[in-house]
Scaffold this motif. Structure first.
Motif, short mmCIF file in Angstrom:
data_model
loop_
_atom_site.label_atom_id
_atom_site.label_comp_id
_atom_site.label_asym_id
_atom_site.label_seq_id
_atom_site.Cartn_x
_atom_site.Cartn_y
_atom_site.Cartn_z
N ILE A 23 10.62 44.35 19.91
CA ILE A 23 9.83 45.28 20.71
C ILE A 23 9.26 46.34 19.79
N GLY A 24 7.95 46.46 19.79
CA GLY A 24 7.27 47.37 18.86
C GLY A 24 6.51 46.55 17.83
N GLY A 25 5.41 47.14 17.34
CA GLY A 25 4.59 46.40 16.38
C GLY A 25 4.17 47.27 15.21
N GLY A 26 5.01 48.26 14.87
CA GLY A 26 4.71 49.19 13.77
C GLY A 26 5.32 48.75 12.45
N THR A 27 5.46 49.72 11.54
CA THR A 27 5.94 49.46 10.18
C THR A 27 7.34 48.86 10.16
N VAL A 28 8.23 49.45 10.97
CA VAL A 28 9.62 48.98 10.95
C VAL A 28 9.70 47.59 11.58
N ALA A 29 9.01 47.40 12.70
CA ALA A 29 8.97 46.07 13.35
C ALA A 29 8.44 45.04 12.35
N GLU A 30 7.42 45.43 11.61
CA GLU A 30 6.81 44.51 10.63
C GLU A 30 7.86 44.05 9.61
N ARG A 31 8.69 44.99 9.12
CA ARG A 31 9.71 44.62 8.13
C ARG A 31 10.74 43.67 8.75
N LYS A 32 11.16 43.97 9.99
CA LYS A 32 12.16 43.12 10.64
C LYS A 32 11.58 41.72 10.87
N ILE A 33 10.30 41.66 11.31
CA ILE A 33 9.67 40.36 11.58
C ILE A 33 9.54 39.58 10.26
N LYS A 67 0.81 41.32 24.12
CA LYS A 67 0.17 42.63 23.97
C LYS A 67 0.43 43.46 25.22
N LYS A 68 1.59 44.07 25.30
CA LYS A 68 1.97 44.81 26.50
C LYS A 68 3.10 45.80 26.22
N TYR A 69 3.33 46.68 27.16
CA TYR A 69 4.49 47.57 27.08
C TYR A 69 5.74 46.81 27.49
N ASN A 86 8.69 53.47 18.37
CA ASN A 86 8.89 54.85 17.90
C ASN A 86 9.27 55.76 19.06
N GLU A 87 9.54 55.16 20.23
CA GLU A 87 9.93 55.93 21.42
C GLU A 87 11.40 55.71 21.71
N ARG A 88 12.20 56.74 21.47
CA ARG A 88 13.64 56.62 21.68
C ARG A 88 13.98 56.14 23.09
N THR A 89 13.24 56.68 24.09
CA THR A 89 13.55 56.32 25.48
C THR A 89 13.26 54.84 25.73
N VAL A 90 12.19 54.33 25.11
CA VAL A 90 11.88 52.89 25.29
C VAL A 90 13.00 52.06 24.64
N ASN A 91 13.38 52.43 23.40
CA ASN A 91 14.45 51.69 22.72
C ASN A 91 15.74 51.71 23.54
N VAL A 106 18.99 48.29 17.50
CA VAL A 106 18.10 49.37 17.94
C VAL A 106 17.84 50.23 16.70
N VAL A 107 16.60 50.26 16.24
CA VAL A 107 16.33 50.81 14.91
C VAL A 107 16.62 52.30 14.76
N ASP A 108 16.67 53.01 15.89
CA ASP A 108 16.99 54.44 15.79
C ASP A 108 18.32 54.77 16.47
N1 LIG Z 1 16.09 50.97 11.17
C1 LIG Z 1 15.27 51.22 10.21
O1 LIG Z 1 15.29 50.55 9.21
C2 LIG Z 1 14.32 52.36 10.33
C3 LIG Z 1 14.10 52.93 11.55
N2 LIG Z 1 13.19 53.92 11.70
C4 LIG Z 1 12.95 54.33 13.12
O2 LIG Z 1 12.04 53.35 13.63
C5 LIG Z 1 11.13 53.92 14.55
C6 LIG Z 1 9.80 53.17 14.51
O3 LIG Z 1 9.14 53.49 13.30
P1 LIG Z 1 7.73 52.86 12.89
O4 LIG Z 1 7.76 51.40 12.97
O5 LIG Z 1 7.38 53.48 11.59
O6 LIG Z 1 6.77 53.44 14.06
P2 LIG Z 1 5.26 53.08 14.35
O7 LIG Z 1 4.65 54.25 15.00
O8 LIG Z 1 4.63 52.48 13.13
O9 LIG Z 1 5.34 51.89 15.42
C7 LIG Z 1 5.78 52.06 16.73
C8 LIG Z 1 5.40 50.82 17.52
O10 LIG Z 1 6.02 50.86 18.80
C9 LIG Z 1 5.10 50.39 19.76
N3 LIG Z 1 5.45 50.89 21.11
C10 LIG Z 1 5.46 52.14 21.56
N4 LIG Z 1 5.82 52.18 22.86
C11 LIG Z 1 6.07 50.90 23.24
C12 LIG Z 1 6.50 50.28 24.45
N5 LIG Z 1 6.72 51.00 25.56
N6 LIG Z 1 6.65 48.94 24.47
C13 LIG Z 1 6.41 48.18 23.37
N7 LIG Z 1 6.01 48.74 22.19
C14 LIG Z 1 5.84 50.06 22.12
C15 LIG Z 1 3.76 50.91 19.26
O11 LIG Z 1 2.69 50.18 19.83
C16 LIG Z 1 3.91 50.70 17.77
O12 LIG Z 1 3.48 49.39 17.45
C17 LIG Z 1 11.05 55.39 14.14
O13 LIG Z 1 11.03 56.15 15.31
C18 LIG Z 1 12.30 55.65 13.30
O14 LIG Z 1 13.22 56.44 14.02
C19 LIG Z 1 12.47 54.38 10.65
C20 LIG Z 1 12.66 53.87 9.38
C21 LIG Z 1 13.60 52.81 9.13
#
Ligand SMILES: NC(=O)C1=CN([C@@H]2O[C@H](COP(=O)(O)OP(=O)(O)OC[C@H]3O[C@@H](n4cnc5c(N)ncnc54)[C@H](O)[C@@H]3O)[C@@H](O)[C@H]2O)C=CC1
Ligand SMILES: C[C@@]1(CC(=O)O)c2cc3[nH]c(cc4nc(cc5[nH]c(cc(n2)[C@H]1CCC(=O)O)[C@@](C)(CC(=O)O)[C@@H]5CCC(=O)O)C(CC(=O)O)=C4CCC(=O)O)c(CCC(=O)O)c3CC(=O)O
Length: 218
Positions: A23-33, A67-69, A86-91, A106-108
Motif C-alpha cells: 500500500i503506497g507508491g512512493g520511495t519506500v514502497a518502491e524499495r520494498k517492491i 490506482k486507488k486509495y 506517508n499517512e500514519r492513519t492509513v498505515n 508497517v513502515v512507520d
Molecule cells: N521502513 C523504512 O524503511 C522507512 C520508512 N519511512 C516511512 O515511510 C513513509 C513513506 O515514505 P515515502 O515512501 O518516502 O513517502 P512518499 O510521499 O514518497 O509516498 C507516499 C505514498 O503513499 C501513497 N498514499 C497516500 N495515501 C494513500 C492511501 N490512502 N492509500 C494508498 N496509498 C496512499 C501516496 O500516493 C504515495 O505514493 C514515511 O512516512 C516514513 O515515516 C521512511 C524511510 C524508511
C-alpha cells in the motif's frame, strides 16, 4: 520492557505465486517492491500515485497497480502486506484490517509490524541479511556495505560450484560420517581460490584427491 528482550526469528521466504500487497507508491514502497521483484510473488500495489520507476515495472506480468486509495478488502487474500504510505492513519488502518496470520510490515510502526525487512547482500545463491530489529536500519545498511567487499561477485560462481559438488557428494557417498567430513573439507579456502583463478581442472583434481583419500581410509 519484556518485549524488547524477545528475539526475532530470521527466515527466508519463498514467495513464488503468493499474493503480496504493497500500500503506497512512493520511495519506500518502491524499495520494498524492488526487493520483491525477483521472488515470483504476485505483487499488488494499492496507491493513487506511483513513482515512475514503479510504473516502469508494470510491464512485468507479476505486478498489478490498482490506482486507488486503500480499502480493507484490498488485503484480504494477501500472505504478505507492506503498509508504506506517508499517512500514519492509513498505515494503521491497514494494520487494523490485517488478520493475525498475515505477515505485515508497517513502515512507520516497528511495534505494530510482525516482520521487518533486513538489509541484504545477494551473491547468486548466497544472501547475507543484517537486521538491527528496527534499532538502526542505517547501521544494517552500513554493515552490509562492509561485507560486500569481502563477499564479492566471485561468490556467485563459488556458490554454484559448492551447490553442484555438494549434490554430487550427497548422491555418491552414502555413509553419513564420511559425507559430512567431505562436505567440511569442501569448504577449504583452496576451492575458493581455484574458482577465482578459473583453475577448474586443478579444482576437480583436488576433489578427486579428497574422494580417494576417503576410500583409502576404508
Ligand atoms: N521502513 C523504512 O524503511 C522507512 C520508512 N519511512 C516511512 O515511510 C513513509 C513513506 O515514505 P515515502 O515512501 O518516502 O513517502 P512518499 O510521499 O514518497 O509516498 C507516499 C505514498 O503513499 C501513497 N498514499 C497516500 N495515501 C494513500 C492511501 N490512502 N492509500 C494508498 N496509498 C496512499 C501516496 O500516493 C504515495 O505514493 C514515511 O512516512 C516514513 O515515516 C521512511 C524511510 C524508511
Ligand atoms: C523497522 C523497519 C521496518 C521495515 O521497513 O522493514 C524500518 C523502519 C524504519 N526505517 C526508517 C528509516 C530508514 N530506513 C532506511 C533503510 C532501510 N530500512 C530497512 C528496514 C527497516 N526499516 C526495518 C528495520 C530493519 C533493521 O533495523 O534491521 C532496510 C534495512 C530494508 C528495506 O527497507 O528494504 C533499508 C536499508 C536497505 C539497504 O540496505 O539499502 C534508512 C536509510 C536509507 O534509506 O538509506 C533510513 C533513514 C536513516 C535511519 O533512520 O536510520 C524509519 C524512520 C522513518 C522516519 O524517520 O520517518 C523507520 C520507522 C521507525 O523507525 O519508526
Amino acid at each position: 520492557m519484556g518485549e524488547s528482550r524477545l528475539k526475532n526469528y530470521p527466515i527466508t521466504l519463498k514467495l513464488a505465486g503468493k499474493q503480496v500487497v504493497v500500500i503506497g507508491g512512493g520511495t519506500v514502497a518502491e524499495r520494498k517492491i524492488h526487493n520483491l521483484l525477483d521472488t515470483g510473488a504476485v505483487i499488488n500495489v494499492i496507491s493513487p500515485v506511483a513513482t515512475a520507476t514503479i510504473q516502469s515495472w508494470l510491464a512485468t506480468t507479476k505486478i498489478n497497480w490498482k490506482k486507488k486509495y486503500f480499502e480493507d478488502d484490498d488485503i484480504k487474500d494477501a500472505l504478505l502486506i507492506v503498509a508504506a504510505t506517508n499517512e500514519r492513519t492509513v498505515n494503521q488502518r491497514v494494520l487494523k484490517a490485517s488478520r493475525p496470520h498475515q505477515l505485515i510490515n508497517v513502515v512507520d510502526d516497528p511495534e505494530g509490524s510482525n516482520f521487518f525487512v533486513p538489509s541484504t547482500l545477494h551473491r547468486g545463491k548466497l544472501s547475507i541479511s543484517v537486521s538491527t530489529s528496527g534499532a538502526s536500519p542505517g547501521l544494517a545498511k552500513k554493515i552490509v556495505k562492509e561485507l560486500a567487499s569481502k563477499y564479492d561477485e566471485d561468490y556467485e560462481e563459488y556458490l554454484d560450484f559448492l551447490f553442484e559438488t555438494r549434490r554430487f557428494i550427497q548422491k555418491n557417498i552414502s555413509n553419513l560420517k564420511e559425507r559430512t567430513e567431505l562436505l567440511t573439507q569442501l569448504l577449504d579456502e583452496r576451492f575458493l581460490s581455484l574458482t577465482i583463478e578459473q583453475q577448474y581442472e586443478k579444482r576437480d583434481q583436488l576433489i578427486n584427491k579428497l574422494m580417494l583419500k576417503r576410500r583409502d581410509s576404508e
